[in-house]
Write a protein that holds these residues in place. Structure first.
Motif, short mmCIF file in Angstrom:
data_model
loop_
_atom_site.label_atom_id
_atom_site.label_comp_id
_atom_site.label_asym_id
_atom_site.label_seq_id
_atom_site.Cartn_x
_atom_site.Cartn_y
_atom_site.Cartn_z
N ARG A 388 31.60 -35.77 12.49
CA ARG A 388 32.43 -35.62 11.31
C ARG A 388 31.77 -34.71 10.27
O ARG A 388 32.11 -34.76 9.08
N ALA A 389 30.85 -33.86 10.72
CA ALA A 389 30.12 -32.97 9.81
C ALA A 389 31.01 -31.80 9.40
O ALA A 389 30.96 -30.71 9.97
N ALA A 390 31.85 -32.03 8.39
CA ALA A 390 32.89 -31.07 8.00
C ALA A 390 32.32 -29.75 7.51
O ALA A 390 32.83 -28.68 7.85
N TYR A 391 31.28 -29.81 6.70
CA TYR A 391 30.72 -28.55 6.17
C TYR A 391 30.22 -27.68 7.31
O TYR A 391 30.39 -26.45 7.28
N ALA A 392 29.56 -28.28 8.28
CA ALA A 392 29.06 -27.51 9.42
C ALA A 392 30.21 -26.88 10.18
O ALA A 392 30.12 -25.73 10.64
N MET A 393 31.34 -27.60 10.31
CA MET A 393 32.52 -27.05 10.99
C MET A 393 33.06 -25.83 10.27
O MET A 393 33.36 -24.80 10.88
N ARG A 404 33.63 -11.90 14.73
CA ARG A 404 34.91 -11.42 15.24
C ARG A 404 35.40 -12.21 16.46
O ARG A 404 36.01 -11.65 17.38
N LYS A 405 35.10 -13.51 16.45
CA LYS A 405 35.60 -14.39 17.51
C LYS A 405 36.67 -15.27 16.88
O LYS A 405 36.41 -16.39 16.44
N ARG A 406 37.92 -14.71 16.89
CA ARG A 406 39.00 -15.31 16.11
C ARG A 406 39.38 -16.71 16.60
O ARG A 406 39.58 -17.62 15.79
N LYS A 407 39.48 -16.90 17.88
CA LYS A 407 39.93 -18.19 18.42
C LYS A 407 38.96 -19.31 18.04
O LYS A 407 39.38 -20.40 17.63
N LYS A 408 37.69 -19.04 18.21
CA LYS A 408 36.69 -20.06 17.88
C LYS A 408 36.65 -20.31 16.38
O LYS A 408 36.48 -21.46 15.93
N ALA A 409 36.82 -19.25 15.60
CA ALA A 409 36.84 -19.41 14.15
C ALA A 409 38.00 -20.32 13.75
O ALA A 409 37.84 -21.25 12.95
N LYS A 410 39.18 -20.03 14.32
CA LYS A 410 40.38 -20.81 14.00
C LYS A 410 40.21 -22.27 14.43
O LYS A 410 40.59 -23.20 13.70
N TYR A 411 39.61 -22.46 15.60
CA TYR A 411 39.44 -23.82 16.11
C TYR A 411 38.61 -24.67 15.14
O TYR A 411 39.00 -25.80 14.79
N TRP A 412 37.48 -24.14 14.69
CA TRP A 412 36.59 -24.93 13.84
C TRP A 412 37.15 -25.10 12.42
O TRP A 412 36.98 -26.16 11.80
N LEU A 413 37.82 -24.09 11.92
CA LEU A 413 38.41 -24.21 10.59
C LEU A 413 39.55 -25.24 10.58
O LEU A 413 39.68 -26.04 9.65
N GLU A 414 40.36 -25.22 11.64
CA GLU A 414 41.46 -26.19 11.73
C GLU A 414 40.92 -27.62 11.94
O GLU A 414 41.44 -28.58 11.38
N LYS A 415 39.84 -27.72 12.70
CA LYS A 415 39.25 -29.04 12.91
C LYS A 415 38.70 -29.59 11.60
O LYS A 415 38.81 -30.79 11.31
N ALA A 416 38.16 -28.71 10.79
CA ALA A 416 37.62 -29.14 9.50
C ALA A 416 38.71 -29.62 8.56
O ALA A 416 38.46 -30.43 7.66
N MET A 417 39.95 -29.14 8.77
CA MET A 417 41.08 -29.54 7.92
C MET A 417 41.32 -31.05 7.97
O MET A 417 41.86 -31.63 7.04
N LYS A 418 40.90 -31.68 9.07
CA LYS A 418 41.07 -33.13 9.18
C LYS A 418 40.28 -33.87 8.11
O LYS A 418 40.59 -35.00 7.77
N PHE A 423 36.40 -32.23 0.85
CA PHE A 423 36.01 -30.94 0.33
C PHE A 423 36.30 -30.76 -1.15
O PHE A 423 35.72 -29.92 -1.79
N GLU A 424 37.22 -31.52 -1.68
CA GLU A 424 37.58 -31.43 -3.09
C GLU A 424 37.84 -29.98 -3.48
O GLU A 424 38.81 -29.39 -3.03
#
Length: 452
Positions: A388-393, A404-418, A423-424
């Protein structure tokens, strides 16, 4: 008087021998000794220097003669002491390799209290002279600083014994400025501050004793055996601390290969901060409490490389020594925690949360240096240890974006949205990063991570 006349006649005879053979070191040595006996120290010094120039092996013999000269007040001038010390400095210039031996002679020069009190200008001249020696012989600055520190310390002790306490504090402070780990100077500075009438001269009460113990555990024994000193602080924790350190130190002296004793003494150093956090100022937690603990854990590991508790506690000490945002010892912390877990997997649950923080600190440091590959590696370890380490995600997502690895970037950013509630103020920043991915423009050469 007749004795002096006899010596002067002998000096005349030796001078004639020197005229005949000016390369005989033993004659210079004998004449120098005679000059010392009649109190002509300037000529003594000149002859001794010449003798050593011709025969360096005479140095020990000559220094033993120099060491017996007494420096006592009152005298009308300080020329005797000044010239003797100048002689020793000249020896350093002549033969830098003999610095250790000469330093030991200087270290053992003790001053009368009134000399130490009156001759301020003289001691300033000594330090100025040493600075010149440093400039003339590159590479011996540290050694010269230790000599200056010892001269200041001996002067401080003389002032302390003569009850010039405030002046003694100033001189001990000067000694410490030349030798940051001068245990004796810290110890006596605190003693001097205790003797000041207002008892408030020291800006850091107790800290000097702690530093003395940190640099030399024998001072714990000395303090514990001085209840009249410890009692003035009215701190039971300090008495208990000195008791434990002194006990382990005495045991180590009797059994120096016992790894467990070093480990236990290291624990005691660390316990000082924990036990007295509520009763003493925060600056107690300064590095000098942790440094001796690290030293003891290192010795314990050296004696027993399978002592998992020593690896764990050394990592803890490194962690406590540094601010959370600093990475001075972060590699050591990670290595020690991993080693502890490898030796004893049962303590993994106890260590993993700290190890996760350590990986994140190092990952942030790599990120800030634009080393995104290493940052991603460390953030991956963070998430492995703490799912659950959101900042690291988030920061891993940004790091992938920079690579420039868009898919992986999107995956981790979306996972962090949970974990967006955690994040306040950073929530908007996270949403913006995701919007940017939809547009997918070429990322700027610089990235700003989200900080914890």
């Amino acid at each position: 008087m007749s004795s002096n006349n006899s010596r002067e006649k002998e000096i005349v005879l030796l001078s004639k021998k020197i005229n005949v053979n000016p390369r005989n070191p033993n004659v210079y040595y004998k004449r120098g000794c005679l000059y010392m006996n009649i109190g002509d120290f300037e000529k003594m010094i000149a002859d001794f220097i010449k003798a050593i120039e011709l025969k360096p092996s005479l140095l020990d013999k000559i220094n033993s003669m120099i060491a017996i000269i007494n420096f006592e007040a009152p005298y009308s001038d300080d020329w005797k002491l000044r010239n003797v010390i100048t002689y020793l400095f000249d020896m350093i210039k002549l033969k830098p390799s003999l610095l250790d031996k000469i330093s030991s002679i200087i270290t053992n020069i003790h001053f009368d209290g009134e000399i130490a009190y009156v001759y301020n200008e003289f001691f300033d001249d000594i330090i100025e002279h040493l600075d010149k020696v440093c400039k003339s012989i590159p590479g011996i600055v540290d050694e010269i600083n230790l000599i200056i520190a010892n001269i200041c310390y001996n002067r401080g002790v003389a002032l302390y014994c003569a009850k010039h306490y405030i002046q003694a504090i100033d001189v001990f402070t000067e000694a410490i400025s030349y030798n940051k780990k001068f245990a004796k100077a810290f110890y006596y500075r605190e003693l001097a501050s205790l003797e000041c009438e207002d008892n408030n001269y020291s800006e850091n009460p107790i800290i000097d004793f702690l530093q003395a113990i940190g640099y030399d555990a024998n001072f714990a024994i000395r303090l514990y055996n001085s209840p009249e000193i410890l009692g003035r602080y009215k701190l039971p924790d300090l008495i208990e601390y000195c008791s434990k350190i002194s006990r382990y130190t005495e045991l180590i002296q009797n059994d120096p290969l016992n790894s467990q004793l070093y480990y236990l003494r290291g624990n005691t150093y660390l316990s000082w901060d924990a036990d007295t956090r509520e009763t003493l100022p925060a600056y107690i937690t300064s590095w000098y409490v942790y440094e001796p603990a690290i030293k003891d854990y290192t010795k314990a590991i050296e004696l027993n490389p399978k002592l998992d508790k020593a690896f764990k506690n050394r990592a803890d000490a490194y962690f406590l020594k540094n601010d959370i945002d600093r990475i001075t010892d972060i590699d050591k912390i990670i290595t020690d925690y991993r080693r502890a877990i490898k030796l004893n997997p049962k303590i993994a649950s106890e260590i993993n949360s700290k190890l996760s923080i350590a990986y994140e600190i190092r990952g942030d440091a790599y990120f800030d240096r634009s080393n995104y590959a290493h940052a991603i590696s460390d953030y991956t370890n963070v998430i492995r240890l703490n799912p659950r380490a959101a900042y690291a995600m988030v920061n891993m997502g940004i790091a992938y974006k920079m690579k420039r690895k868009r898919k992986k970037a999107k995956y981790w950013l979306e996972k962090a949205m949970k974990y967006i509630k955690r994040f306040e103020d950073n929530g908007d920043r996270l949403k913006k990063e995701l919007e940017d991915l939809k547009i997918w423009t070429t990322p700027s050469p610089f990235a700003i991570r989200i900080g914890r």
